[in-house]
Design an enzyme around this catalytic site. Structure first.
Site, PDB file in Angstrom:
ATOM      1  N   GLU A 118       0.929  -1.217   0.016  1.00 41.35           N
ATOM      2  CA  GLU A 118       0.086   0.247   0.004  1.00 41.35           C
ATOM      3  C   GLU A 118       0.792   1.613   0.241  1.00 41.35           C
ATOM      4  OE1 GLU A 118      -3.419   0.277   0.053  1.00 41.35           O
ATOM      5  OE2 GLU A 118      -3.272  -2.464   0.213  1.00 41.35           O
ATOM      6  N   CYS A 163      -1.695   9.471   2.331  1.00 42.60           N
ATOM      7  CA  CYS A 163      -1.612   8.751   0.650  1.00 42.60           C
ATOM      8  C   CYS A 163      -2.533   9.097   0.075  1.00 42.60           C
ATOM      9  CB  CYS A 163      -1.022   7.264   0.936  1.00 42.60           C
ATOM     10  SG  CYS A 163      -2.996   6.717   1.843  1.00 42.60           S
TER      11      CYS A 163
HETATM   12  P1  NAD Z   1       8.154   4.732   5.247  1.00 48.14           P
HETATM   13  O1  NAD Z   1       8.174   3.905   4.143  1.00 48.14           O
HETATM   14  O2  NAD Z   1       9.067   5.344   5.330  1.00 48.14           O
HETATM   15  O3  NAD Z   1       8.061   4.048   6.375  1.00 48.14           O
HETATM   16  C1  NAD Z   1       6.941   2.585   5.998  1.00 48.14           C
HETATM   17  C2  NAD Z   1       7.255   1.443   7.095  1.00 48.14           C
HETATM   18  O4  NAD Z   1       8.961   1.484   6.832  1.00 48.14           O
HETATM   19  C3  NAD Z   1       7.567   1.985   8.637  1.00 48.14           C
HETATM   20  O5  NAD Z   1       7.457   0.569   9.717  1.00 48.14           O
HETATM   21  C4  NAD Z   1       8.984   2.156   8.920  1.00 48.14           C
HETATM   22  O6  NAD Z   1      10.341   1.822   9.857  1.00 48.14           O
HETATM   23  C5  NAD Z   1       9.650   0.843   7.765  1.00 48.14           C
HETATM   24  N1  NAD Z   1      10.941   1.904   6.825  1.00 48.14           N
HETATM   25  C6  NAD Z   1      11.310   2.771   6.871  1.00 48.14           C
HETATM   26  N2  NAD Z   1      12.518   2.871   5.372  1.00 48.14           N
HETATM   27  C7  NAD Z   1      12.877   1.543   5.992  1.00 48.14           C
HETATM   28  C8  NAD Z   1      13.672   0.997   5.224  1.00 48.14           C
HETATM   29  N3  NAD Z   1      15.304   1.628   4.674  1.00 48.14           N
HETATM   30  N4  NAD Z   1      14.461  -0.737   5.130  1.00 48.14           N
HETATM   31  C9  NAD Z   1      12.847  -1.523   6.121  1.00 48.14           C
HETATM   32  N5  NAD Z   1      12.172  -0.475   6.706  1.00 48.14           N
HETATM   33  C10 NAD Z   1      11.666   0.801   6.605  1.00 48.14           C
HETATM   34  O7  NAD Z   1       6.540   5.338   4.807  1.00 48.14           O
HETATM   35  P2  NAD Z   1       5.762   6.515   5.679  1.00 48.14           P
HETATM   36  O8  NAD Z   1       6.939   8.274   6.152  1.00 48.14           O
HETATM   37  O9  NAD Z   1       6.293   5.958   7.438  1.00 48.14           O
HETATM   38  O10 NAD Z   1       4.251   6.751   5.730  1.00 48.14           O
HETATM   39  C11 NAD Z   1       4.767   7.709   4.063  1.00 48.14           C
HETATM   40  C12 NAD Z   1       4.890   7.302   2.597  1.00 48.14           C
HETATM   41  O11 NAD Z   1       3.557   6.093   2.860  1.00 48.14           O
HETATM   42  C13 NAD Z   1       3.548   8.085   2.188  1.00 48.14           C
HETATM   43  O12 NAD Z   1       4.693   7.644   0.777  1.00 48.14           O
HETATM   44  C14 NAD Z   1       2.153   7.675   1.981  1.00 48.14           C
HETATM   45  O13 NAD Z   1       1.681   7.526   0.527  1.00 48.14           O
HETATM   46  C15 NAD Z   1       2.408   5.813   1.663  1.00 48.14           C
HETATM   47  N6  NAD Z   1       1.100   5.527   2.650  1.00 48.14           N
HETATM   48  C16 NAD Z   1       0.416   4.737   2.006  1.00 48.14           C
HETATM   49  C17 NAD Z   1      -1.108   4.687   2.352  1.00 48.14           C
HETATM   50  C18 NAD Z   1      -1.819   3.502   1.575  1.00 48.14           C
HETATM   51  O14 NAD Z   1      -2.371   3.250   2.166  1.00 48.14           O
HETATM   52  N7  NAD Z   1      -1.481   3.833   0.170  1.00 48.14           N
HETATM   53  C19 NAD Z   1      -1.374   4.845   3.740  1.00 48.14           C
HETATM   54  C20 NAD Z   1      -0.372   5.708   4.279  1.00 48.14           C
HETATM   55  C21 NAD Z   1       0.720   5.959   3.879  1.00 48.14           C
END
Ligand code: NAD
Length: 459
Positions: A210, A244
């Site tokens: 997602e 998002c």
């Molecule tokens: P993110 O990708 O930075 O983090 C998400 C998860 O991944 C967290 O638990 C984090 O600890 C982990 N993570 C971060 N970097 C990592 C790495 N290098 N290796 C492994 N794991 C890692 O996202 P965010 O900043 O928490 O959220 C914002 C993003 O999420 C935006 O792009 C938004 O559009 C998207 N989002 C999508 C939905 C959806 O339903 N499609 C909903 C909410 C947010």
């Protein structure tokens, strides 16, 4: 990490014991979870407020209330959902009774983002448990208060061998992703989504991703712009623009652009006052790094409203940018903040030029009263889901699947779709033994023409 590996082993062993497949057991877990979540309503809302000044109303509307809806739905329907579904049989395989069994995958890893930290951790957890799996859940490290509450709730409700929170940042995520899971459900950025997909591919683990992207909002000249402004300001500024499916940018018919900007300004002032920093309803950017990122996006742009930044308070004012360059960072990266770029079009090719220049978005919105224009737009572009004449609210109907396409994600969930996502669809044919014509068995000589007839009429 050794503790985590130990828990994963325990979860695997517990899954093999078949206990999680017991309907009553699953229901009792979900009911206990509901009691615990209700008992923590204020704690959850306070935690969201502490994390990024999210108001109690928004916390309930966009997180807590939706979690309760999902939980109620699962409790009410689980008995029906788990039943093998009878499927019409084929004459080719007569006699048989055909079914699809809902089989839990086994060990699930759920990774959640920070922007709706309670909802996006709890919702997949509920459906993964409803479907009979075990879960390791990693909440976001950026919303520590909410993550602590999530962890406390899970620890209180579930035995470790059924569900376990693991808090931590990239290092912990990386270690978790190195393990072999039966399914990974990830919500977050497209960038990290690729890391997750790569890790999952090593074990051929199925994933739901997602993700995010740049969701366009197209506005023609046939619609009441005051109504558009009301809905647009709400949809863009909910959660401080950190949604998002927030409209990332506007493409408006050039003849009504100036009018749109005027009504947007008036609407922002009406809802958040002349200084939104003082409004209890306007959330903050999640951290200094993201505030700085957004400030960079605004450099060398034509800000026509807002633009105030206070990095110490992680505050970015609701901001309107007129006609940014399509090659600027503002128009290439997902904005994820209260900044609204406004682009214009004169003909449909102008719209295509903008949208096809970017990856497939998670959402697309059209404001118009022209049915032909609306239909053409929603059929022409590929995107995860959308709304005509409003924003975001498709997320609120659990009867609609929610997910992205291409760079905005793969797979979907919400309501029954969530249960299906966490269940392997196992087709089973129960063959009758009372009739076994010799036709399919060798020797085949002389049977070809009958075979072709059978395929033609019964295939
Ligand atoms: P993110 O990708 O930075 O983090 C998400 C998860 O991944 C967290 O638990 C984090 O600890 C982990 N993570 C971060 N970097 C990592 C790495 N290098 N290796 C492994 N794991 C890692 O996202 P965010 O900043 O928490 O959220 C914002 C993003 O999420 C935006 O792009 C938004 O559009 C998207 N989002 C999508 C939905 C959806 O339903 N499609 C909903 C909410 C947010």
């Amino acid at each position: 990490m050794n503790d985590i590996l130990h828990i994963i082993d325990k979860q695997r062993a517990f899954f093999k014991s078949q206990k999680t497949k017991d309907l009553e057991y699953r229901l009792s877990l979900l009911k206990t979870l509901k009691v615990e979540i209700f008992a923590n309503e204020q704690v959850v809302l306070d935690a969201l407020n502490k994390d990024f000044k999210k108001s109690g109303f928004e916390g309930y509307l966009s997180e807590f209330g939706l979690v309760i809806t999902e939980l109620d739905l699962a409790i009410k329907n689980l008995k029906k959902w788990v039943k093998p579904k009878r499927i019409k049989a084929s004459l080719l395989t007569f006699p048989s009774k055909d079914y699809i069994y809902q089989e839990p995958y086994g060990s699930i890893l759920i990774m959640a983002p920070w922007n709706y930290p309670f909802l996006l951790a709890m919702e997949p957890l509920i459906m993964a448990i409803a479907a009979g799996n075990t879960v390791v859940l990693k909440p976001s490290e950026l919303t520590t208060n909410t993550s602590n509450v999530i962890s406390a709730i899970i620890k209180k409700v579930f035995p470790k061998e059924v569900a376990m929170p693991v808090e931590g940042g990239v290092e912990i995520s990386t270690q978790l992703l190195a393990q072999k899971w039966d399914y990974i459900f990830f919500t977050g950025s497209t960038k990290v989504g690729k890391i997750v997909a790569e890790a999952a591919a090593k074990h051929l683990t199925p994933v739901t991703l997602e993700l995010g992207g740049k969701s366009p909002c197209i506005i023609d000249d046939s619609i009441d712009l005051k109504l558009v402004a009301r809905r647009l300001v709400w949809g863009k500024l909910l959660n401080g623009g950190q949604t998002c499916i927030a409209p990332d940018y506007i493409i408006v018919k050039s003849t009504v652009k100036d009018k749109l900007i005027e009504v947007l300004k008036a609407e922002i002032i009406k809802r958040y006052g002349h200084n939104p920093k003082e409004s209890p309803d306007f959330p903050r950017i999640i951290n200094e790094r993201n505030t700085q990122r957004l400030a960079e996006l605004l450099k060398n742009t034509n800000v026509v409203f807002g633009g105030e930044i206070d990095k110490n308070d992680c505050y970015i004012a609701p901001t309107i940018v007129d006609e940014p360059d399509l090659n600027s960072k503002l128009m290439q990266d997902e904005i994820f903040g209260p900044i609204l770029p406004i682009l214009t079009y004169d003909n449909e090719d102008n719209i295509a030029h903008i949208i096809w220049n970017l990856d497939k978005p998670l959402s697309l919105y059209v404001f118009s009263t022209q049915t032909a224009f609306i239909e053409q737009t929603i059929k022409k572009y590929s995107f995860g889901g959308g709304v005509i004449n409003d924003l975001l609210i498709h997320f609120g109907n659990y009867r609609l699947p929610f997910g992205g396409v291409g760079a905005s994600g793969m797979g979907n969930y919400h309501g029954k779709y969530g249960f299906t996502t966490f269940s392997n669809q196992k087709p089973i044919m129960k063959r009758g033994n009372w009739y076994d014509p010799s036709f399919r068995y060798p020797p085949y000589k002389g049977k070809m023409s009958l075979l072709k007839t059978i395929f033609k009429y019964f295939g």
